[in-house]
Design a protein around this motif. Structure first.
Motif: not given
Length: 418
Positions: A124-129, A335-338, A340-341
């Motif tokens: 499940s990629g919903e929480r994966l970056m 890291l800032r994008a993570f 926000r994710f």
């Protein structure tokens, strides 16, 4: 678990959630990049636990950070106390990422996400970056804007990338990173899992071909693949692959083919491991119908060293060159994008789908080379899944590196089968 309210984001002047993170893997990239940046961005993250197979090393870092330390990632995940996991371990990350996602954690995983497509089955990629910091480099983002202004990917005639890669040791002479020394019995289960994943992917006993796939394609060249995917979409074909010299590893690698998506142009990548080269250099240039866009990347270990974007265009009878340099750090922007994710569910530039595309492209590259060099290959690389590993259509080839080797560069590399 639970995120906490803390601090204010200075550049926006608003309250933000501080995300508690666990760190798995405390090697060079953790010490030189992630730990310093996480300390810098205490407004966004709080380190809650660290883990490394070398228990003494983990305890040293844990004491310095004031957090619990573990030598078993499963034990750290079971104990919890954090909402997100940053995966910085060597080798394939598939099993650890799966375990973290199954526990409901948000995950930022450094490349490669996995060695095989099978490792990602049922993910499940919903929480994966997936971490490709060069996609977040301000110069890369400005190139995207300039490409849109020029007419978009469809105007690209050719994408050219050259990497001159000195040894990691020479790039890190300034860093004084501490080396971990886990006991062999602690490393063995992970190394065995990596070997099984490589067998699933390649189906070959060629040690050199397995290392080419894992240590070059999925550990370094994947950055160029991620940028191609960002700018024009993943490559449509892999027409030519050459690897040389036979006596060196890591070697030099050359790949070319047609671009995908809306782009009818071609790409060429040249990656050279030159251990004593003075400094890391990477240049990526997009030539399009109205000019050129060039990126010059510094060593990734030099925080806040700017990537140079040069935009060449014409105004009337004048050739105009505009140079852009921004010292904003690509890893910090990632890291800032993570953050926000995790807090706003803003999708990352590369999630599960993008990482899988890069694995497929790497398999197509090694498949093409093995076919030309006469090296037996099987596993996922021998399969044609939705045309992912198809051979180039008639008329799309580069005119060399044919299956019989005619017109090739002459690097048959029988040593790859050793």
């Amino acid at each position: 678990m639970g995120r906490c309210r803390a601090g204010r984001r200075a550049e926006e002047g608003e309250d933000v959630e501080t995300v508690k993170v666990g760190i798995a893997g405390l090697g060079v990239i953790a010490q030189v990049v992630y730990l310093p940046l996480l300390a810098r961005r205490r407004d966004l993250f709080r380190i809650a636990a660290v883990c490394d197979l070398d228990r003494g090393h983990a305890e040293t870092v844990g004491r310095e950070a004031g957090v619990p330390a573990y030598d078993d990632p499963s034990a750290m995940l079971d104990k919890g106390g954090f909402d997100a996991l940053i995966v910085l371990t060597p080798g394939s990350h598939g099993p650890l990422v799966r375990a973290a996602l199954e526990r409901g954690l948000w995950v930022l995983c450094e490349k490669p996400l996995a060695y095989s497509r099978a490792e990602l089955s049922g993910f499940s990629g919903e929480r994966l970056m997936t971490g490709y910091m060069k996609q977040y480099d301000p110069a890369s983002q400005r190139l995207l804007e300039a490409l849109h202004e020029a007419g978009g990917p469809e105007v690209v005639r050719h994408l050219d990338a050259t990497v001159l890669h000195p040894s990691e040791e020479s790039q890190l002479l300034f860093a004084r990173a501490r080396a971990g020394h886990p006991a062999p019995e602690r490393v063995a289960p992970y190394a065995e899992a990596d070997e099984r994943a490589l067998t699933v992917a390649l189906g070959t006993s060629s040690e050199r071909l397995r290392r080419l796939y894992a240590e070059v394609l999925l550990s370094s060249l994947c950055h160029e693949l991620s940028l191609i995917r960002l700018f024009t979409g993943s490559p449509d074909t892999v027409d030519h692959v050459a690897v040389w010299p036979v006596e060196a590893f890591p070697p030099s690698l050359e790949v070319s083919g047609t671009l995908g998506g809306e782009c009818s142009g071609r790409y060429g990548i040249r990656w050279h491991y030159l251990p004593s080269y003075p400094a890391y250099h990477e240049v990526m240039t997009l030539h399009h119908e109205h000019g050129s866009l060039e990126l010059r990347f510094p060593s990734p270990y030099l925080l806040n060293a700017p990537t140079r974007l040069t935009v060449t265009s014409r105004i009337g009878t004048t050739e105009r060159t505009v140079v852009n340099e921004d010292v904003a750090e690509a890893f910090e922007r990632q890291l800032r994008a993570f953050h926000r994710f995790v807090t706003q569910e803003e999708p990352p530039l590369t999630g599960l789908g993008g990482a899988l595309e890069d694995i497929v492209t790497a398999q197509r590259i090694v498949h093409r080379y093995a076919r030309w060099a006469g090296i037996p290959i099987g596993g996922e690389c021998a399969q044609e899944v939705d045309g992912a590993l198809r051979e180039p259509a008639a008329g799309t080839g580069s005119g060399y590196a044919e299956e019989d080797g005619s017109g090739s560069s002459g690097h048959a590399e029988e040593s790859l089968s050793r």
